[in-house]
Design a protein around this motif. Structure first.
Motif, PDB file in Angstrom:
ATOM      1  N   GLN A 209      58.808  93.596  45.960  1.00  0.00           N
ATOM      2  CA  GLN A 209      57.997  93.868  44.772  1.00  0.00           C
ATOM      3  C   GLN A 209      58.648  94.933  43.902  1.00  0.00           C
ATOM      4  O   GLN A 209      58.642  94.831  42.677  1.00  0.00           O
ATOM      5  N   GLY A 210      59.223  95.957  44.513  1.00  0.00           N
ATOM      6  CA  GLY A 210      59.903  97.003  43.756  1.00  0.00           C
ATOM      7  C   GLY A 210      61.118  96.483  43.015  1.00  0.00           C
ATOM      8  O   GLY A 210      61.342  96.814  41.849  1.00  0.00           O
ATOM      9  N   ILE A 211      61.895  95.635  43.664  1.00  0.00           N
ATOM     10  CA  ILE A 211      63.082  95.075  43.018  1.00  0.00           C
ATOM     11  C   ILE A 211      62.703  94.102  41.918  1.00  0.00           C
ATOM     12  O   ILE A 211      63.311  94.092  40.845  1.00  0.00           O
TER      13      ILE A 211
ATOM     14  N   PHE B 249      73.567  99.289  42.163  1.00  0.00           N
ATOM     15  CA  PHE B 249      72.723  99.150  43.349  1.00  0.00           C
ATOM     16  C   PHE B 249      72.182 100.493  43.795  1.00  0.00           C
ATOM     17  O   PHE B 249      70.979 100.644  44.007  1.00  0.00           O
ATOM     18  N   PHE B 250      73.068 101.476  43.949  1.00  0.00           N
ATOM     19  CA  PHE B 250      72.627 102.760  44.482  1.00  0.00           C
ATOM     20  C   PHE B 250      71.841 103.586  43.469  1.00  0.00           C
ATOM     21  O   PHE B 250      70.870 104.237  43.819  1.00  0.00           O
TER      22      PHE B 250
ATOM     23  N   LEU C 159      67.205 103.624  44.021  1.00  0.00           N
ATOM     24  CA  LEU C 159      66.353 104.735  43.604  1.00  0.00           C
ATOM     25  C   LEU C 159      65.124 104.258  42.841  1.00  0.00           C
ATOM     26  O   LEU C 159      64.070 104.884  42.904  1.00  0.00           O
ATOM     27  N   GLY C 160      65.227 103.143  42.129  1.00  0.00           N
ATOM     28  CA  GLY C 160      64.077 102.614  41.410  1.00  0.00           C
ATOM     29  C   GLY C 160      63.035 101.990  42.315  1.00  0.00           C
ATOM     30  O   GLY C 160      61.842 102.037  42.023  1.00  0.00           O
ATOM     31  N   SER C 161      63.481 101.391  43.403  1.00  0.00           N
ATOM     32  CA  SER C 161      62.528 100.758  44.318  1.00  0.00           C
ATOM     33  C   SER C 161      62.156 101.655  45.498  1.00  0.00           C
ATOM     34  O   SER C 161      61.393 101.247  46.367  1.00  0.00           O
TER      35      SER C 161
ATOM     36  N   LEU D  88      58.887 103.414  50.276  1.00  0.00           N
ATOM     37  CA  LEU D  88      58.145 104.439  51.004  1.00  0.00           C
ATOM     38  C   LEU D  88      56.678 104.063  51.175  1.00  0.00           C
ATOM     39  O   LEU D  88      56.072 104.381  52.208  1.00  0.00           O
ATOM     40  N   VAL D  89      56.099 103.384  50.194  1.00  0.00           N
ATOM     41  CA  VAL D  89      54.730 102.891  50.355  1.00  0.00           C
ATOM     42  C   VAL D  89      54.682 101.851  51.471  1.00  0.00           C
ATOM     43  O   VAL D  89      53.747 101.819  52.276  1.00  0.00           O
TER      44      VAL D  89
END
Length: 75
Positions: free
Chosen positions: A15-17, A40-41, A46-48, A53-54
């Motif tokens: 979902q983050g990606i 990627f890094f 960092l965006g996802s 973490l959720v």
């Protein structure tokens, strides 16, 4: 137990990606010719990271009931 925990983290990461793919920041990466490794890094990871973490937090809370249920349903 591990399959249940894995899929919670996997779907949150996915979902983050996918939310990053819909953003306009992809165009910025193309304009500045950012390479795949750096994108990627610095962008995807960092965006996802909040979504990851959720997923970890949810899976840790969901893991204990999975352990209890698996112990009670042992045949």
């Amino acid at each position: 137990i591990s399959i249940g925990i894995f899929y919670l983290i996997y779907f949150n990461t996915l979902q983050g990606i996918s939310s990053l793919e819909k953003s306009s920041y992809i165009d910025v990466l193309k304009v500045f010719c950012v390479g795949p490794r750096k994108s990627f890094f610095k962008f995807y990871f960092l965006g996802s990271l909040p979504h990851i973490l959720v997923g970890v937090k949810t899976s840790l809370g969901y893991g204990l009931p999975l352990v209890v249920v698996s112990e009670m349903s042992y045949i």
